[in-house]
Design a protein around this motif. Structure first.
Motif, PDB file in Angstrom:
ATOM      1  N   ASP A   8      44.736   6.620 -14.390  1.00  0.00           N
ATOM      2  CA  ASP A   8      45.749   7.642 -14.914  1.00  0.00           C
ATOM      3  C   ASP A   8      45.915   7.627 -16.514  1.00  0.00           C
ATOM      4  OD1 ASP A   8      46.746   8.520 -12.309  1.00  0.00           O
ATOM      5  OD2 ASP A   8      48.714   7.237 -12.569  1.00  0.00           O
ATOM      6  N   GLU A   9      45.693   6.431 -17.311  1.00  0.00           N
ATOM      7  CA  GLU A   9      45.336   6.209 -18.658  1.00  0.00           C
ATOM      8  C   GLU A   9      44.410   6.917 -18.967  1.00  0.00           C
ATOM      9  OE1 GLU A   9      45.934   2.189 -19.464  1.00  0.00           O
ATOM     10  OE2 GLU A   9      48.180   2.421 -19.440  1.00  0.00           O
ATOM     11  N   ARG A  10      43.227   6.636 -18.382  1.00  0.00           N
ATOM     12  CA  ARG A  10      42.023   7.169 -18.823  1.00  0.00           C
ATOM     13  C   ARG A  10      41.685   8.838 -18.600  1.00  0.00           C
ATOM     14  NH1 ARG A  10      37.414   2.988 -16.194  1.00  0.00           N
ATOM     15  NH2 ARG A  10      38.047   1.205 -17.327  1.00  0.00           N
ATOM     16  N   ASP A  11      42.475   9.433 -17.418  1.00  0.00           N
ATOM     17  CA  ASP A  11      42.449  10.761 -17.149  1.00  0.00           C
ATOM     18  C   ASP A  11      43.062  11.530 -18.322  1.00  0.00           C
ATOM     19  OD1 ASP A  11      40.932  10.299 -14.792  1.00  0.00           O
ATOM     20  OD2 ASP A  11      42.671  10.548 -13.525  1.00  0.00           O
ATOM     21  N   VAL A  12      44.151  10.957 -18.845  1.00  0.00           N
ATOM     22  CA  VAL A  12      45.006  11.605 -20.086  1.00  0.00           C
ATOM     23  C   VAL A  12      43.880  11.942 -21.170  1.00  0.00           C
ATOM     24  CG1 VAL A  12      46.726  11.308 -21.745  1.00  0.00           C
ATOM     25  CG2 VAL A  12      47.232  10.725 -19.460  1.00  0.00           C
ATOM     26  N   ILE A  13      42.949  10.724 -21.361  1.00  0.00           N
ATOM     27  CA  ILE A  13      42.162  10.762 -22.660  1.00  0.00           C
ATOM     28  C   ILE A  13      41.259  11.776 -22.281  1.00  0.00           C
ATOM     29  CG2 ILE A  13      40.706   9.511 -24.113  1.00  0.00           C
ATOM     30  CD1 ILE A  13      42.552   7.192 -24.084  1.00  0.00           C
ATOM     31  N   PHE A  14      40.596  11.631 -21.244  1.00  0.00           N
ATOM     32  CA  PHE A  14      39.406  12.589 -20.649  1.00  0.00           C
ATOM     33  C   PHE A  14      40.125  13.975 -20.775  1.00  0.00           C
ATOM     34  CE2 PHE A  14      37.587   9.172 -17.846  1.00  0.00           C
ATOM     35  CZ  PHE A  14      36.546   9.011 -18.882  1.00  0.00           C
ATOM     36  N   SER A  15      41.218  14.342 -20.223  1.00  0.00           N
ATOM     37  CA  SER A  15      41.767  15.736 -20.529  1.00  0.00           C
ATOM     38  C   SER A  15      41.820  16.170 -22.076  1.00  0.00           C
ATOM     39  CB  SER A  15      43.066  15.839 -19.735  1.00  0.00           C
ATOM     40  OG  SER A  15      44.134  15.149 -20.289  1.00  0.00           O
ATOM     41  N   GLU A  16      42.414  15.190 -22.763  1.00  0.00           N
ATOM     42  CA  GLU A  16      42.306  15.438 -24.385  1.00  0.00           C
ATOM     43  C   GLU A  16      40.988  15.845 -25.036  1.00  0.00           C
ATOM     44  OE1 GLU A  16      44.357  12.421 -26.278  1.00  0.00           O
ATOM     45  OE2 GLU A  16      46.244  12.731 -24.911  1.00  0.00           O
TER      46      GLU A  16
END
Length: 74
Positions: free
Chosen positions: A16-24
């Motif tokens: 989930d933490e990585r997905d936030v950065i990927f979406s950014e």
């Protein structure tokens, strides 16, 4: 809590933490912004790896083995 119970929770949190950065990164307008977010992602991965090692240590497991895929297996 056992290691088998904690591991899926840890994996979900890390993803989930990585997905936030990927979406950014996808939404970023400039290459500079993307580069900064990639650095942030790199730091996050290191932090998550440390937490993973701590989780294994907490349950008296050895540190994870490093798999070297760079060697030719032929």
């Amino acid at each position: 809590m056992t290691y088998e119970e904690e591991l899926p929770i840890f994996i979900k949190m890390a993803q989930d933490e990585r997905d936030v950065i990927f979406s950014e990164i996808v939404k970023a307008d400039s290459y500079q912004e993307k580069a900064e977010l990639n650095q942030k992602l790199k730091k996050l991965k290191k932090q998550q790896y440390r937490k993973y090692c701590e989780l294994r240590e907490k349950h008296h497991l050895p540190p994870p083995e490093i798999i070297d895929n760079s060697k030719d297996l032929t």
